[in-house]
Scaffold this motif. Structure first.
Motif: not given
Length: 474
Positions: A243-249, A255-257, A298-299
């Motif tokens: 939520e704080f640092f974002g994530s990659v697909k 995490a579809n995108s 990002p995660v």
């Protein structure tokens, strides 16, 4: 220049027509022959050509008049090469004056005819290409201007929204005259000039901590940049880092995108962390690093990202106690609390209660599209005597509930207060016998509001209706 050009030859002498036609056809051109100027005009009325060879000396309509007629009839006439047995200067000057681009003398010399024809065909092709490119360039310029205008409109709209936000959330939105109010206003005014300073806002629930945060943002140079407000107590601890640092697909199931986190969303602006004392301990170390140098991963990501974000935090808990209990990092506290603002509870600024009550009354009346109600002295006295465990939020709910109950003039009887334990002072159950449907609805609305401590949204949820239903009950 060989190939697939359509050339019109105009000459009243058939031998000349045949000679030029044969010569040009051998070069791969399509040749149309016209024995007079009049026939040439008829051909040109229905067929486009790339070049015209036009004899000057012809009976009836000579070459000069034919040229004038062609140029007058066609919006984009082809180049015209005059053909003449004479090389008199005056005749050639007139030919060029009316619109000719070149001339060929008789008797014909093959090399001269082909050279002049090829030269004019090349020039004509280049002119067409240049015209097409100019048209494309003009279209591109028009699109660019349209895009720039749209960008300008968007920028102006953003500026307008920012000005509206600044008006809504800036210092003018603060209502009060008490000494405590003036002290907070002065602190906010000073901090608005230091847009990179992190601020910790302390105060009881409902005392206006988010309003302080918004005033700090919208009154500063960051006003046109994002203001992202996050309730830390509502964040799922398992997903907090994403939520704080974002994530990659593909970083985790679902995490579809690629997804931006709160820090990226707030880049260049302000990240407001409400209830910061509820941050998961495991997240606090990662948050500290980002606050120190603006960097994070990002995660699931391998590349580092950087942001520039001002962080404003708020809490109603004792962070010193949490630090002592090792549930809140002391180093994070010092990073967040570069400046601290203590928002006093409403019971400590009673001089502001009347101003706030009248402000809320006008605001709700505008929402309900009714005249601004009056508030009696008895109602004000009752409001001032209350302890307000819910602070400004509670006062706001009381006024909204009172307007719904009074529909015009707020008196003491319309002011329903909460007890020190936080429960509404309940009236005796109404006797529903012989009540009309309208009266039953009103009684039901009032009971729901009492049970929800004056919170219209909560009362509406309790009854399963839209909040506007309460405004229609008289």
């Amino acid at each position: 220049m060989r190939g697939n050009h359509r050339i019109l030859v105009v000459d009243d002498v058939s031998a000349n027509l045949n000679l030029l036609t044969e010569l040009l056809e051998l070069q791969g051109h399509e040749v149309l022959a016209a024995p007079s100027g009049q026939i040439a005009l008829e051909i040109l009325s229905g067929i486009e050509v790339d070049l015209i060879l036009l004899d000057i000396m012809m009976p009836e309509l000579d070459g000069i008049d034919t040229c004038k007629a062609i140029l007058a009839a066609l919006p984009e006439p082809p180049p015209i090469i005059f053909v003449s047995a004479s090389d008199r200067h005056s005749q050639l000057e007139e030919a060029f004056t009316v619109g000719g681009v070149d001339y060929i003398t008789k008797p014909f010399r093959t090399s001269e005819v082909l050279a002049r024809v090829d030269n004019q065909l090349k020039l004509h092709r280049l002119q067409r290409e240049l015209k097409q490119r100019n048209a494309e360039l003009e279209a591109q310029i028009a699109r660019t201007e349209t895009a720039e205008q749209a960008l300008s409109v968007a920028s102006e709209t953003l500026s307008l929204i920012s000005r509206q936000e600044a008006s809504l959330w800036g210092l003018p939105a603060f209502i009060g005259s008490s000494e405590q109010f003036r002290a907070i206003s002065e602190q906010i005014r000073q901090l608005q000039g230091f847009a990179q300073t992190n601020v910790l806002v302390l105060g009881e629930s409902g005392s206006g901590k988010e309003l302080v945060a918004r005033a700090l943002h919208f009154g500063s140079e960051l006003r046109e940049r994002p203001f992202i407000a996050i309730n830390c107590s509502a964040i799922n601890e398992q997903l907090a880092e994403a939520e704080f640092f974002g994530s990659v697909k593909g970083a985790f199931t679902g995490a579809n995108s690629n997804r931006k986190g709160f820090f990226e969303l707030a880049d260049g602006g302000t990240l407001f962390l409400d209830e910061v004392g509820d941050l998961p301990l495991g997240l606090q170390a990662k948050l500290l690093r980002t606050l120190e140098d603006g960097s994070f991963y990002p995660v699931g990501g391998q590349s580092q990202r950087r942001v520039k974000v001002r962080v404003i935090c708020a809490t109603n808990v004792d962070l010193d106690s949490k630090i002592a209990q090792r549930t809140f990092r002391e180093d994070l506290y010092f990073r967040l609390a570069q400046f601290t603002i203590q928002v006093p509870p409403l019971r400590q600024r009673r001089a502001d209660i009347e101003l706030l009550a009248r402000h809320f009354a006008v605001s709700f009346a505008e929402q309900m599209k009714i005249p601004a109600p009056s508030i009696s002295d008895a109602a004000i006295t009752k409001l001032r005597a209350h302890s307000y465990p819910g602070n400004i939020r509670e006062l706001k709910n009381i006024i909204e509930r009172g307007i719904i109950a009074s529909r015009g003039a707020l008196d003491a009887e319309h002011i329903e207060l909460s007890t020190a334990l936080g429960h509404s002072q309940m009236a005796a159950p109404p006797d529903l016998e012989n009540l009309s449907l309208k009266e039953v609805k009103k009684q039901l609305a009032e009971a729901a509001l009492r049970q929800s401590d004056g919170n219209v949204s909560a009362a509406a949820k309790l009854l399963g209706v839209h909040r506007s239903w309460f405004y229609r009950q008289e």
